[in-house]
Scaffold this motif. Sequence first.
Motif, PDB file in Angstrom:
ATOM      1  N   LYS A  25      16.218  11.710 -63.019  1.00  0.00           N
ATOM      2  CA  LYS A  25      14.852  11.742 -63.565  1.00  0.00           C
ATOM      3  C   LYS A  25      14.881  12.132 -65.051  1.00  0.00           C
ATOM      4  O   LYS A  25      14.316  11.435 -65.902  1.00  0.00           O
ATOM      5  N   GLY A  26      15.529  13.219 -65.366  1.00  0.00           N
ATOM      6  CA  GLY A  26      15.459  13.754 -66.725  1.00  0.00           C
ATOM      7  C   GLY A  26      16.231  12.931 -67.745  1.00  0.00           C
ATOM      8  O   GLY A  26      15.713  12.600 -68.818  1.00  0.00           O
ATOM      9  N   ASN A  76      10.503  16.897 -68.017  1.00  0.00           N
ATOM     10  CA  ASN A  76      11.963  16.953 -68.002  1.00  0.00           C
ATOM     11  C   ASN A  76      12.533  18.364 -68.188  1.00  0.00           C
ATOM     12  O   ASN A  76      13.631  18.642 -67.699  1.00  0.00           O
ATOM     13  N   GLN A  87      12.794  19.564 -64.764  1.00  0.00           N
ATOM     14  CA  GLN A  87      13.974  18.982 -64.099  1.00  0.00           C
ATOM     15  C   GLN A  87      15.225  19.778 -64.469  1.00  0.00           C
ATOM     16  O   GLN A  87      16.076  20.066 -63.619  1.00  0.00           O
ATOM     17  N   ARG A 112      10.687  11.194 -58.017  1.00  0.00           N
ATOM     18  CA  ARG A 112      11.489  11.552 -59.195  1.00  0.00           C
ATOM     19  C   ARG A 112      12.587  10.525 -59.452  1.00  0.00           C
ATOM     20  O   ARG A 112      12.835  10.140 -60.597  1.00  0.00           O
ATOM     21  N   PRO A 152      17.357  15.596 -60.318  1.00  0.00           N
ATOM     22  CA  PRO A 152      16.833  15.977 -61.643  1.00  0.00           C
ATOM     23  C   PRO A 152      17.568  15.307 -62.794  1.00  0.00           C
ATOM     24  O   PRO A 152      16.973  15.084 -63.853  1.00  0.00           O
ATOM     25  N   ASP A 195      15.207  23.005 -62.672  1.00  0.00           N
ATOM     26  CA  ASP A 195      15.498  22.764 -61.252  1.00  0.00           C
ATOM     27  C   ASP A 195      17.002  22.600 -61.066  1.00  0.00           C
ATOM     28  O   ASP A 195      17.593  23.150 -60.130  1.00  0.00           O
TER      29      ASP A 195
END
Lengths: 595, 595
Positions: B398-399, B444, B447, B296, B395, B450
Motif C-alpha cells: 500500500k505505502g 501512508n 502504513q 489496502r 503496508p 503499522d
Amino acid sequence: MPQYRAPVEDTLFLLTDVLGFHARDNLAGFADASPDVIEAVLREGAKLAEEVLAPINRTGDLEGCRRDADGTVRTPTGFKAAYDTYASGGWMGLSVPEAYGGQGLPHTLNTAIQEFASGANLAFGMYPGLTQGAMAALLVHGTEEQKALYLPRMVEGAWTGTMNLTEPHCGTDLGLLKTKAVPNGDGAYSITGTKIFISAGEHDLAENIVHLVLARIEGAPAGTKGISLFVVPKVLVNADGTLGARNGVSCGSLEHKMGIHGNATCVMNYDGATGWLVGQENRGLNAMFVMMNEARLAVGVQGLGQSEVAYQNAAAYAKDRLQGRALTGAKAPDKAADPIIVHPDVRRTLMQIRAFNEAARALMLWTALQADILHRSEDARERQAADDYLGLMTPVVKGVFTDRGFANAVEAQQLLGGHGYIEEWGMSQFVRDARIAMIYEGANGIQAMDLIGRKLPKDGGRAMMTFLGEVQTFLKDHGEDPAMAPFTQPLQAGLNDLQGAVMWLMQNAFAKPDNAGAGATDFMHLFGLVALGYMWARIAKAAQAKHAEAPSPRWESKLTSGRFYMERMLPETALRLARIKAGADSTMALAADAF
Amino acid sequence: MPQYRAPVEDTLFLLTDVLGFHARDNLAGFADASPDVIEAVLREGAKLAEEVLAPINRTGDLEGCRRDADGTVRTPTGFKAAYDTYASGGWMGLSVPEAYGGQGLPHTLNTAIQEFASGANLAFGMYPGLTQGAMAALLVHGTEEQKALYLPRMVEGAWTGTMNLTEPHCGTDLGLLKTKAVPNGDGAYSITGTKIFISAGEHDLAENIVHLVLARIEGAPAGTKGISLFVVPKVLVNADGTLGARNGVSCGSLEHKMGIHGNATCVMNYDGATGWLVGQENRGLNAMFVMMNEARLAVGVQGLGQSEVAYQNAAAYAKDRLQGRALTGAKAPDKAADPIIVHPDVRRTLMQIRAFNEAARALMLWTALQADILHRSEDARERQAADDYLGLMTPVVKGVFTDRGFANAVEAQQLLGGHGYIEEWGMSQFVRDARIAMIYEGANGIQAMDLIGRKLPKDGGRAMMTFLGEVQTFLKDHGEDPAMAPFTQPLQAGLNDLQGAVMWLMQNAFAKPDNAGAGATDFMHLFGLVALGYMWARIAKAAQAKHAEAPSPRWESKLTSGRFYMERMLPETALRLARIKAGADSTMALAADAF
C-alpha cells in the motif's frame, strides 16, 4: 481557509546576521537600504502578501480566468483591485533604477518580496513577475528610446510585460521556431506566428501589455542563430507615450491547466503585428537570456514560496487536529486525543520541509545578492565572481527549489489526510500550483543539462572550483570548533561527494557525453544538497552567535532544524553520487521501440 | 487523448515463469485456472480496460459526479453503460466462491484485472473495488443468512458495496467514533451518525448499495473496543431478496476533490437507518480489518496502475515529440529534430518508472498468491506462512506502491513539459487521481507505523525473519552464478541494509519508541526497495532462462531494466538506513509552538 504569514523575521536574520547584507554599502542603492528601510519594506510587503494577495488565492483558483468572444480576458474577482494596490504601492519598480521611476533598492530585497508574493498567491505574483522580467531585458538590451518609452509605464504598473518563446512544435528547442518578422521599411517589423503557453498574455489588469517576442527575420539563418527579439505592445504607443491603435496581436484561447488558474495562460496569435527589434538582429536568444535567467531564479523562488505556505498550513493543522496518542504517553490527557504533532512521522514531515525552506531562503537571498553585485559593483573582479556564481547557481535554484518545493507541498498535503485531498482546505491548490514551477522557464531536466553541460565546464570549471574552494575554506575556518562539528562534519562528507562527482564527470563524460546526461538530474540535486548544507552551516554559525548573545528558543530551534538537515537530508549526496557513477549504460541500452 | 494498454504479456510471464502459478494446483480453484483459462481471462479483461473503461476516463474527470436536490447522485456519462458491461461480464465475482454465484477463480487473477481497471480508469475501478472489499468482509464475518441475502446480488453487480469508517473528527483514530447503534428489539439496530469521505456512497450504477458501517452500540465501552460493524442497505431487502422501502441513509453532499472526479465521494447521513450486526458485538474493527487489508492491497495496485498508464503515455510522447539532437549526434537527421527519447534524462525518467512497474507487478501478484494460499490451501503451515507474509507485506504494497506510483505519474507528466500541465493531455489527471491512493485506506504514514509498530515485532519478528531468510536462500542458491552477479550482489547489499535497520530498531526502539516512529517511513521504503529488488532478481533468473531457450530483445530489455534498478534505485537503501539510524532526537526536539 488557508493562511499565509510572510517570513519577515527569518529574512531579516538571514540578511543581517548570515549574509552580511548591510556590509555591502559599496553597491549602488545599498546605502539607501539601511536596516530601518529594509525592515519597513519587508513589513509592508508582508502586509500586502498576507492581507491583499492571500485572501484572493483560493477564489482565483476556483474562478479562473475567462476569455470572452472578442478575445478579452477577465482575471478572477479581486485581482484587478489587488493589482492596483500592488502597483500603487510602488512594488513593481522596487529595484528598477530611479531614472525610470523605480526606487533603485537592491534586487535582493525585491527577491524577498517575490517570495512573499509567491507564497501568498502564485497565480497573481506571475503578472508582476513577468513584468519585472520584461523590464530586465529592456534595461539591458533596449535602446534608450525603448527604455524611455516603456519602462516608466511598466514601473507604474500601467503596462505589464510577457515573454513569448514557445510555439506548438518547439519549447526547449527554440531553433525550430517559425514566427516570422518582415521589415516594414520604417525600422519596424511585421510579426506573424502563433505562440503558446504565454503566461499573463492577455488580461484586464493593465491598459497595455508589452510582449517580448522571439521571431525569425525573413532570410535569417536557420536554427538558433537566426532568432531575434522584438517588443510588440498590445496597444501601439505613440511617440509621446500615449496609447494609439490596437496592434495585430490577440489571445486565441486560454489553456485549461492543472493549477495557477488565476493566471491567464494564452495562445497568442500574431497576425502582422508591429514590433521593434530589441538588441541586435539574430541575437535574440542572447537578449532573451537576461529575462530567462531572471525568470529562472524567480521560478525557484516560487518553489520556496509554495513550500513555505504549504508548511505553515500543515503545521497549523498538526497542532489543531486531535487523533491518537503519543507513543510516549498522552500529551493532552484532558482531551479526547493528542494533537497529531506529537507523532514522530508528522514531525519528520514538518522538519523535512522547514529544514529545506530555511536553507533555501538563505541560498535565494545569497544568490540575489550576487545579482546585485554583478549589476551594481564597481569592482570588476567582484562582478566576474558574481557572474560566475549566478551562472552556476541559477539552474540549481530553479531545478532544486521547484522539485523540492512541489515535493514539500505534497508532503504537507499528506498531513491533512483526506482533508488534504478536498479542495476546500487549500492544500490541493498548493500542490497543483507548485507543479508548474518544475516545468516552465525550462523544465528541470533542461536545468540539469544546462548545469552539467554548460555551466560546470565553462571557463575550465572556474565557477565550480570557486564554490568548492569557498566551502572548503569555511570548513577549514570552523573545523576545529566543537560546537560546529554537527554541521561541519556532514558538510565535509557532502562536499567530498560533490567533488567526487565532478572528478568522475571529468574522467567519464568528455569521451561519452551520455554519462553526463544520464547523471544530470542527480548532479543538480547533489549540488543543491551541498549548497543548502553550506547555507545551514553558515546559519548555524550565526545562530550560535545570536544564542550566545541572548539565549532564545528561536536559536535552539534553528540549530535543531540544521541538525535535522545534516543528519537526515544531506546524506542523500551519497545516493546521488552512486547513481552518477553508475554511468549511462543501463539508461541508454534499450531500443526506442522497447519503451 | 491518452491511451492504455493492459500489460497482459508481462502478467503472463510473471505468473508462469517467475511465480510458478501453475504449480499451485493444490489450491482450490487453481486447477480450473489452466494456462488457457488464465490467458483468456486476462485478454478479455484487457479488452474491457482498453475499450470500455479507458475511453471514459477523461470525460469522467471533466464531468464529475452530480448530486441532485433529492440526494440522488449521477455518475458521469458512460459510467452506467460501462458498469453494466463490467457486471454482465462476470468480473465482479471473478474470485468469489461459486456457492454465491462467483467463478471461484484465483484472487491472483482478480488482482491482475484490478491493475488493468485501475490503469484504465481509477475512478470507475473504485465502484467494483469497494464492492469486492465489502463482499470479502461479508464472506468472512457475515452470517449464512447475510451471505445468502447479499452476496449473489453483489456478484451480479445489481448491488454495490461501501465501507463507512471516517467521521468528521476521526479518521485514523477510530476510537473517537461517535455513530450510534440502538437495538430495535427485533435483532436489528437503528444507526445514527455522519460519515465522511465515503467513496461510491451514492450513485446511479446499481439498484442498491450495501453499506458496511462502523458504529457504537449504546452502552458499549469507549475507544476501539466498543465498535461494531453493521450492514446497512440503502434500500431495505425483504427476506425473499426483493427490494423493500428506502432505508434512512442518504448522501448529504459530494466532496470537491483534487481528482477521481468520476467517483462519488459522499458525506453519508445515517438517520435512524436500519442495520444488522456483522460479526460479534464490539468486534467491528476486527471484522473491518478483513475489508481493510483487501482494500489496502487494492489501493497499492491502484498506485501501480496509474504508474503504468502514465509511463505508457509519456513513452509514446517521448517517441513522437521532436526536439533537440542526441548528445552523440543526430539520430533522425532527416527530421527537424530527434525524438526526445534520445536524451539521457528522458530515458532515465522512463527507465526509473518501468523498473519500478515491472517489479511491483511481480510483488503484487506474489502477494495476491499468498492471499490465495491463505484462503484456499489445506496445509495449515502453508496458510500460517502466507498469513505472516500478507500481514507484513500489506503496508509495504500500500505505502510504497502509492508513494512511488504518484511520484512516477509526476515524473511521466514532466516529460511532456508544458503539455503535461494542460488538462487536455491527460497527464495531470493521472497525477491528480494517483494522489488519493497515498491517503485513503490509511495514509501512508499510518502504513509505515503499522509495519514498524505491529507487523515487524509480531510473533517475535517471525514474518520478517522468514522474508530475510528466503531472500538469503535465493542469494545463496544463485550467488555463484556469474550471470546473476549484477543482480545478486546489489541485492545482498540491500538485504544487509534491511537487516541493519531491523537490528538497529531492536536495539533502539523498544526503550524509545520515537526512534521507531521517526524512522517508520524510511523503514517502509527500505523494505519496499529490497522486496522489489528480490522480485527483480527472480525476474532476471526467469528472463535469463527464457533468453537461453529462445533469444529475444524482450528478455534483453527485461534484464536491462533490472540492471537499471540494481544500479540506480536499490542503492537508496543506504540512505534510508542512515536516516533510521539518525534516531528521533532532532525530529522530536522542537516545542510544538516552534512549528
